[in-house]
Design a protein around this motif. Structure first.
Motif, PDB file in Angstrom:
ATOM      1  N   ALA A  58       0.846  -1.190   0.000  1.00  0.00           N
ATOM      2  CA  ALA A  58       0.000   0.000   0.000  1.00  0.00           C
ATOM      3  C   ALA A  58       0.881   1.239   0.000  1.00  0.00           C
ATOM      4  CB  ALA A  58      -0.900   0.008   1.231  1.00  0.00           C
ATOM      5  N   GLU A  59       0.379   2.297  -0.628  1.00  0.00           N
ATOM      6  CA  GLU A  59       1.089   3.569  -0.568  1.00  0.00           C
ATOM      7  C   GLU A  59       0.505   4.406   0.563  1.00  0.00           C
ATOM      8  OE1 GLU A  59       1.135   5.982  -4.156  1.00  0.00           O
ATOM      9  OE2 GLU A  59       2.504   7.434  -3.212  1.00  0.00           O
ATOM     10  N   ALA A  60       1.381   4.907   1.419  1.00  0.00           N
ATOM     11  CA  ALA A  60       0.960   5.772   2.524  1.00  0.00           C
ATOM     12  C   ALA A  60       0.845   7.206   2.015  1.00  0.00           C
ATOM     13  CB  ALA A  60       1.983   5.694   3.653  1.00  0.00           C
ATOM     14  N   VAL A 116       6.380   4.830   0.749  1.00  0.00           N
ATOM     15  CA  VAL A 116       6.399   6.124   1.426  1.00  0.00           C
ATOM     16  C   VAL A 116       6.969   7.177   0.479  1.00  0.00           C
ATOM     17  CG1 VAL A 116       7.457   7.391   3.333  1.00  0.00           C
ATOM     18  CG2 VAL A 116       6.678   5.047   3.696  1.00  0.00           C
ATOM     19  N   ASN A 117       6.243   8.289   0.353  1.00  0.00           N
ATOM     20  CA  ASN A 117       6.730   9.385  -0.496  1.00  0.00           C
ATOM     21  C   ASN A 117       7.681  10.274   0.286  1.00  0.00           C
ATOM     22  OD1 ASN A 117       4.882   9.247  -3.019  1.00  0.00           O
ATOM     23  ND2 ASN A 117       3.500   9.038  -1.270  1.00  0.00           N
ATOM     24  N   ILE A 118       8.780  10.628  -0.325  1.00  0.00           N
ATOM     25  CA  ILE A 118       9.627  11.641   0.299  1.00  0.00           C
ATOM     26  C   ILE A 118       9.765  12.824  -0.655  1.00  0.00           C
ATOM     27  CG2 ILE A 118      10.892  10.014   1.762  1.00  0.00           C
ATOM     28  CD1 ILE A 118      13.270  10.571  -0.274  1.00  0.00           C
ATOM     29  N   ILE A 148      10.687   3.446  -0.889  1.00  0.00           N
ATOM     30  CA  ILE A 148      10.714   4.904  -0.863  1.00  0.00           C
ATOM     31  C   ILE A 148      10.409   5.423  -2.264  1.00  0.00           C
ATOM     32  CG2 ILE A 148      12.202   6.929  -0.530  1.00  0.00           C
ATOM     33  CD1 ILE A 148      11.388   5.543   2.090  1.00  0.00           C
ATOM     34  N   GLU A 149       9.397   6.289  -2.356  1.00  0.00           N
ATOM     35  CA  GLU A 149       9.033   6.863  -3.655  1.00  0.00           C
ATOM     36  C   GLU A 149       9.550   8.293  -3.758  1.00  0.00           C
ATOM     37  OE1 GLU A 149       4.907   6.654  -4.612  1.00  0.00           O
ATOM     38  OE2 GLU A 149       4.821   4.473  -4.386  1.00  0.00           O
ATOM     39  N   ILE A 150      10.226   8.553  -4.857  1.00  0.00           N
ATOM     40  CA  ILE A 150      10.781   9.886  -5.081  1.00  0.00           C
ATOM     41  C   ILE A 150      10.259  10.387  -6.426  1.00  0.00           C
ATOM     42  CG2 ILE A 150      12.903  11.226  -5.201  1.00  0.00           C
ATOM     43  CD1 ILE A 150      14.330   8.679  -4.049  1.00  0.00           C
ATOM     44  N   ILE A 177      11.017   5.525  -8.618  1.00  0.00           N
ATOM     45  CA  ILE A 177      10.857   6.867  -9.176  1.00  0.00           C
ATOM     46  C   ILE A 177       9.359   7.049  -9.450  1.00  0.00           C
ATOM     47  CG2 ILE A 177      11.378   6.172 -11.571  1.00  0.00           C
ATOM     48  CD1 ILE A 177      12.787   8.992 -11.768  1.00  0.00           C
ATOM     49  N   ASP A 178       8.804   8.153  -8.904  1.00  0.00           N
ATOM     50  CA  ASP A 178       7.354   8.379  -8.903  1.00  0.00           C
ATOM     51  C   ASP A 178       6.981   9.396  -9.990  1.00  0.00           C
ATOM     52  OD1 ASP A 178       4.737   8.264  -8.040  1.00  0.00           O
ATOM     53  OD2 ASP A 178       5.127   9.109  -6.056  1.00  0.00           O
ATOM     54  N   ASP A 179       5.749   9.323 -10.448  1.00  0.00           N
ATOM     55  CA  ASP A 179       5.231  10.283 -11.436  1.00  0.00           C
ATOM     56  C   ASP A 179       6.145  10.371 -12.641  1.00  0.00           C
ATOM     57  OD1 ASP A 179       3.289  10.717  -9.597  1.00  0.00           O
ATOM     58  OD2 ASP A 179       4.065  12.643  -8.906  1.00  0.00           O
ATOM     59  N   LEU A 198       9.672   1.745 -11.147  1.00  0.00           N
ATOM     60  CA  LEU A 198       9.249   2.943 -11.870  1.00  0.00           C
ATOM     61  C   LEU A 198       7.728   3.028 -11.856  1.00  0.00           C
ATOM     62  CD1 LEU A 198      10.635   4.209 -15.243  1.00  0.00           C
ATOM     63  CD2 LEU A 198       8.189   3.914 -14.980  1.00  0.00           C
ATOM     64  N   LYS A 199       7.214   4.165 -11.395  1.00  0.00           N
ATOM     65  CA  LYS A 199       5.768   4.395 -11.429  1.00  0.00           C
ATOM     66  C   LYS A 199       5.470   5.410 -12.521  1.00  0.00           C
ATOM     67  CE  LYS A 199       3.295   4.198  -7.474  1.00  0.00           C
ATOM     68  NZ  LYS A 199       2.858   4.464  -6.063  1.00  0.00           N
ATOM     69  N   ILE A 200       4.718   4.986 -13.521  1.00  0.00           N
ATOM     70  CA  ILE A 200       4.359   5.917 -14.599  1.00  0.00           C
ATOM     71  C   ILE A 200       3.301   6.879 -14.085  1.00  0.00           C
ATOM     72  CG2 ILE A 200       3.615   6.166 -16.990  1.00  0.00           C
ATOM     73  CD1 ILE A 200       3.698   3.325 -17.417  1.00  0.00           C
TER      74      ILE A 200
HETATM   75 MG    MG Z   1       3.808   8.269  -4.634  1.00  0.00          MG
END
Ligand code: MG
Ligand code: C2E
Ligand code: MG
Ligand code: MG
Length: 282
Positions: A58-60, A116-118, A148-150, A177-179, A198-200
């Motif tokens: 899950a993404e927080a 977790v997004n930083i 960790i999502e950046i 790597i996010d977005d 990698l998150k598109i």
């Molecule tokens: Mg994210």
């Protein structure tokens, strides 16, 4: 004419800027207040394996609820936290809220992970690795339970970012790597960053099936990720068509309203068990 047109426009502009600055200042003050008075909470959005239907993580996502009941989302308060040097404090709060929420869950489900997004300031901070060590020591989570999502736009100083990422990965924490697609990373930059996932970005997902040129880009990004050995996560999946597209292109993990909206941790636990039961019945 009392005031020349140019000056009038200039004054209107200055007034608008002032208004904006005041709104930002009041949000900055609200942020400081919220930190002192525990007005933050975390919601969790399911990450689902497209092949098996299992809930793999899950993404927080951080939320702020003011005393007035007003809900403020991260798209509004994260940029203001960044401008006011409050990011580190927010990330610290986020981690302690997660530690409290997850309880024993991760020790019972060792394959499950929390993303977790930083923010950029975390990525360029010396404190991040020790902050995460603290989190691991205080919670029942191990490094394998953490991603960790950046966001792509946070890579302001690629060399510094690379060093931080190396310090996370040597602990066994995965980095995403996010977005992806909203910044300007080139293929070679992406390769040299040494990431796991990698998150598109959702904008590309939305173009699937529309025939728009960006819909072709999705295929290219998937092929590129596969070539450099990055696992993919599709975010913002809202329709069955988008899910099948990802499944057919070999993308394993997806997130989006089709699978579940961000929810409280106890609701996520129920969702996890429901999916497990459904899979066992097949
Ligand atoms: Mg994210
Ligand atoms: P993100 O990391 O890309 O998170 C996904 C965002 O997309 C979330 O918005 C989520 O609610 C939304 N979303 C998920 N599925 C769908 C869908 O199917 N359709 C649509 N239309 N939207 C969907 P949210 O929670 O408002 O977060 C916005 C951004 O704020 C996040 O984007 C992330 O970059 C940032 N953020 C959130 N929480 C934190 C945090 O704790 N720390 C930091 N530094 N940034 C955070
Ligand atoms: Mg994202
Ligand atoms: Mg996003």
């Amino acid at each position: 004419r009392l005031v020349p047109a140019g000056l009038a426009a200039g004054l209107a502009f200055a007034a608008a800027i002032l208004l904006l600055a005041r709104r930002q200042m009041s949000i900055a003050a609200a942020l400081r207040y919220a930190l002192r008075h525990d007005e933050f909470f975390v919601v969790y959005q399911p990450l689902v394996n497209l092949q098996t239907g299992r809930l793999v993580g899950a993404e927080a996502l951080l939320r702020m609820r003011r005393g007035t009941g007003e809900l403020i989302g991260p798209d509004l308060f994260i940029p203001i936290a960044e401008e006011n040097g409050l990011v580190g404090k927010l990330t610290e709060r986020l981690l302690s809220l997660i530690a409290r929420d997850i309880g024993m869950f991760l020790s019972e489900h060792p394959d499950f992970h929390i993303a977790v997004n930083i923010a950029a300031a975390d990525l360029h901070s010396e404190n991040l690795p020790s902050m995460l060590d603290d989190f691991l020591a205080r919670s029942h989570a191990g490094p394998r339970n953490l991603v960790i999502e950046i966001t792509e736009r946070a890579f302001v100083d690629p060399d510094l970012a690379r060093r931080t990422i190396a310090r996370l990965r040597e602990r066994g924490i995965e980095v995403a790597i996010d977005d992806f697609g909203t910044g300007y990373s080139s293929l070679s930059q992406l390769e040299s960053l040494d990431l796991d996932l990698l998150k598109i970005d959702r904008a590309f997902i939305q173009s699937i099936g529309t025939g728009a040129p960006t819909s072709q880009v999705v295929g290219y990004i998937i092929a590129m990720a596969q070539r450099i050995g990055l696992r993919m996560v599709a975010e913002g999946i809202e329709t069955e068509e988008q899910a099948s597209f990802m499944r057919e292109h070999g993308v394993d993990v997806a997130q989006g309203w089709l699978f579940g909206r961000p929810m409280a941790f106890d609701a996520l636990e129920r969702e996890y068990l429901a999916r497990q039961a459904e899979i066992a019945e097949r």
